[in-house]
Design an enzyme around this catalytic site. Structure first.
Site, PDB file in Angstrom:
ATOM      1  N   CYS A  90     -60.065 -41.526 -59.582  1.00  0.00           N
ATOM      2  CA  CYS A  90     -59.411 -40.857 -58.287  1.00  0.00           C
ATOM      3  C   CYS A  90     -58.473 -41.907 -57.870  1.00  0.00           C
ATOM      4  CB  CYS A  90     -60.307 -40.434 -57.184  1.00  0.00           C
ATOM      5  SG  CYS A  90     -61.656 -39.599 -57.927  1.00  0.00           S
ATOM      6  N   HIS A 108     -62.569 -37.568 -51.370  1.00  0.00           N
ATOM      7  CA  HIS A 108     -62.491 -36.649 -52.322  1.00  0.00           C
ATOM      8  C   HIS A 108     -63.759 -35.919 -52.679  1.00  0.00           C
ATOM      9  CE1 HIS A 108     -61.676 -34.501 -55.973  1.00  0.00           C
ATOM     10  NE2 HIS A 108     -62.333 -35.244 -56.828  1.00  0.00           N
ATOM     11  N   GLU A 132     -61.820 -21.634 -34.312  1.00  0.00           N
ATOM     12  CA  GLU A 132     -61.826 -22.946 -33.597  1.00  0.00           C
ATOM     13  C   GLU A 132     -61.722 -24.259 -34.361  1.00  0.00           C
ATOM     14  OE1 GLU A 132     -61.425 -23.072 -30.228  1.00  0.00           O
ATOM     15  OE2 GLU A 132     -62.078 -25.227 -29.880  1.00  0.00           O
TER      16      GLU A 132
END
Lengths: 232, 232, 232, 232
Positions: A90, A108, A132
């Site tokens: 990543c 991630h 909300e």
């Protein structure tokens, strides 16, 4: 004990808020949330000129500071590489958030709710409105946050055979959606970043809450991005 | 305290990665995942010439090294048998993975998601395709792992009245599916093995993630093994 | 510290398996399982001539040995009553399992899965068949346990306005279903007992597993008590 | 350590039941329940003349007594304000429960089950009936609690752009529903209060249990507020 030329001072600290300690405690936290099951997912923290990264393919709930990679952000060179470990695949995706958005941390996850949301739409974005929890998501173009009456739109990119090949489309999504703090990856998960590690965590949790809620709404026959149907 | 002729040195160690300690900490972990509810399920670790086994019928989240059985792998004789405990009925099934696949560990879970997946198909295999988490599953015939665009196929065997009677059909499934690292048992659970205890855990977690995701996909009207229906 | 005439020796022990300590650690465990939410549910342990009971209306995950009631079983008189606490309203129901079945422990949960199972049938019993986890449930009439190919039948009694008013119908169910180790209470929860505290826990966990699985099977259009529809 | 003019004695105590310590331990508890994900939700405790409040926008599972605000209840002035933190936007809503109901604590959650219940009805109330857990909810007009055969009705107010703007409608709901210990906020969550912190927690947990059960009942085609359809 035999860490060779790795730089211990970069990762060993008694401060629980040191990035190397935070990566470990947050990965434990994320494991209980189901975000990093089976060594998937992870987190990278950028602190001053250093980028801290968890290694690839390890039990995220069991990593220790000894396992953390440290990169020099300006030169993109590793200052510390634990022997016999590889940096996460990543890494270029985490770097995109640091470079393009000046993020302080990027998370991630392989959250199943995120994956399900990418499956529930064929389009290139996922949306939710009028909840909300949306208010925890920043909207840089307004200098503030999304409002309750806003629709939140998160881009979805298609998955690739190799994680690093996502980099180009992730960077494109970041460019095309200047307000987004997250990119969904279809059938894979989500990348979420923030100005600080705490903002990244708040945003990742809030998005995951919205993903989960949206899946339940679909099961109950409701449209997560539909208009408010309130009391008369 | 009265352990008689059991060999203490085989299971008592200060190293948290000693197999006897790992079985205890992983069983706690698996309990929180819902894999070993009601004393069901378990794990066996093979380390050098020793096989470490949890006893039958005990609270998996509360076992201690004192409760662990140790078998000599070459001779299949018990080196340590805790008094008043029985070895797990799963023992011959764990052994099949060690003998036929040279596994370093084998995990058995009663995961509800695994059971539901065996109920959602009448056939002798369960499949899932095009999910990132598949990439955590090894594919020995290619020398690597499944790819994102592959279809993962896991054999399902029928349950029997007595757990040890599963051995023959489990061994047959192992032979017939040389790429598989797992065998589902209909209305019962799953056996998952790996080269090391960490690979076994990663694979068991990744499969359970895929089982859970597949159940949710079916609830939402999607086929877990169907083609990708992505962005146009 | 001001416990007055309560008998400290009855509940304070360094042995983690002392009944007073077990009630505390198991209630924490049950809280994480969602069984004793909002002070509901509980556990009583009978050890030799003493019955140990948690108080009514307290946070089950926070009780300490100081809060435990102790009753003399032969005379049904309290040997220890913590000041300003009341014994659980479940006491006569726990006692029924001790008196009528010679149980060593009885667990009462408000498990939502149990409640849903009582809502999914209008009849006076709930059934499940052909699931491995059934094998954890004892069948006294055979001197052993249920088999995989058996159908497990659990009686359901109707709820009453006051918990103690359940006693008569619970005792009747115990008499009418001599093989059962549990009684479901419609729209309320379940009582599960066992010869020892560990057997009671194993049976309560296994039944809850079966309740959860049955609810998921119904959502997916399957009959939890239906015949096996396996591979051809 | 550089806390300036904050009053340390107000929040630092070795007593785990000191309000500042309780807020921290309960927020950890609530995080695991999914009530305060992404910094949402929180709790305020009123003890004698002091009101203890968690700050806005912090990780609820990581707050420490150092982060707690303390207000003088009679004068509504802050006695302790941690530097660089803001009091929760929920403060006027918590205060409404203290002022109008003399509550000892008020809990605000973003529970997804609460949000889903507000979405499953278009009306201004949510109801559930004939579930044992209802009996944990107080009914001041009777001097006692709801009974099993009663219908519990909780008012729902519409959400607003800014949390503090909920105050007026929340106060109106408190006035119009004198028996209620909670107000749902559509697409947002719920406020629950109680005479003491433990009663508030019991009531919040019991309501959340009922919200979760009601969502599952709807998925299974049942009406949570419908009549009992029991054994013939």
């Amino acid at each position: 004990m035999g860490q060779g030329n790795s730089h211990e001072g970069l990762v060993f600290s008694k401060d629980p808020n040191h990035p190397a300690n935070l990566i470990c405690s947050l990965c434990k936290n994320f494991y209980t949330l189901g975000w990093v099951t089976g060594t998937g997912g992870g987190i990278s923290i950028r602190h001053e000129s250093h980028v801290y990264l968890a290694p690839s393919g390890v039990q995220k709930e069991r990593i220790t500071p000894r396992d953390i990679f440290v990169m020099d952000f300006p030169t993109k060179t590793y200052l510390r590489s634990p022997p016999s470990l590889k940096p996460s695949a990543c890494t270029p995706l985490f770097m995109a958030s640091f470079t393009k958005r000046n993020a302080g941390a990027c998370i991630h996850t392989h959250s199943q709710a995120a994956v399900l949301c990418t499956l529930l739409t064929k389009g290139s974005t996922w949306s939710v409105a009028n909840v909300e929890q949306i208010k925890a998501i920043p909207r840089p173009s307004t200098g503030g946050y999304y409002g309750f009456f806003d629709k939140l739109v998160i881009p979805i990119i298609e998955n690739t055979a190799h994680e690093e090949d996502l980099t180009e489309s992730l960077e494109k999504a970041i460019d095309e959606y200047p307000d987004t703090c997250a990119v969904l990856v279809r059938r894979h998960g989500v990348y979420v970043w923030g100005d600080t590690v705490w903002k990244a965590k708040t945003q990742a949790e809030s998005l995951d809450y919205l993903f989960q809620l949206a899946v339940e709404m679909v099961k109950l026959g409701m449209d997560p991005a539909g208009p408010i149907a309130g009391a008369e």
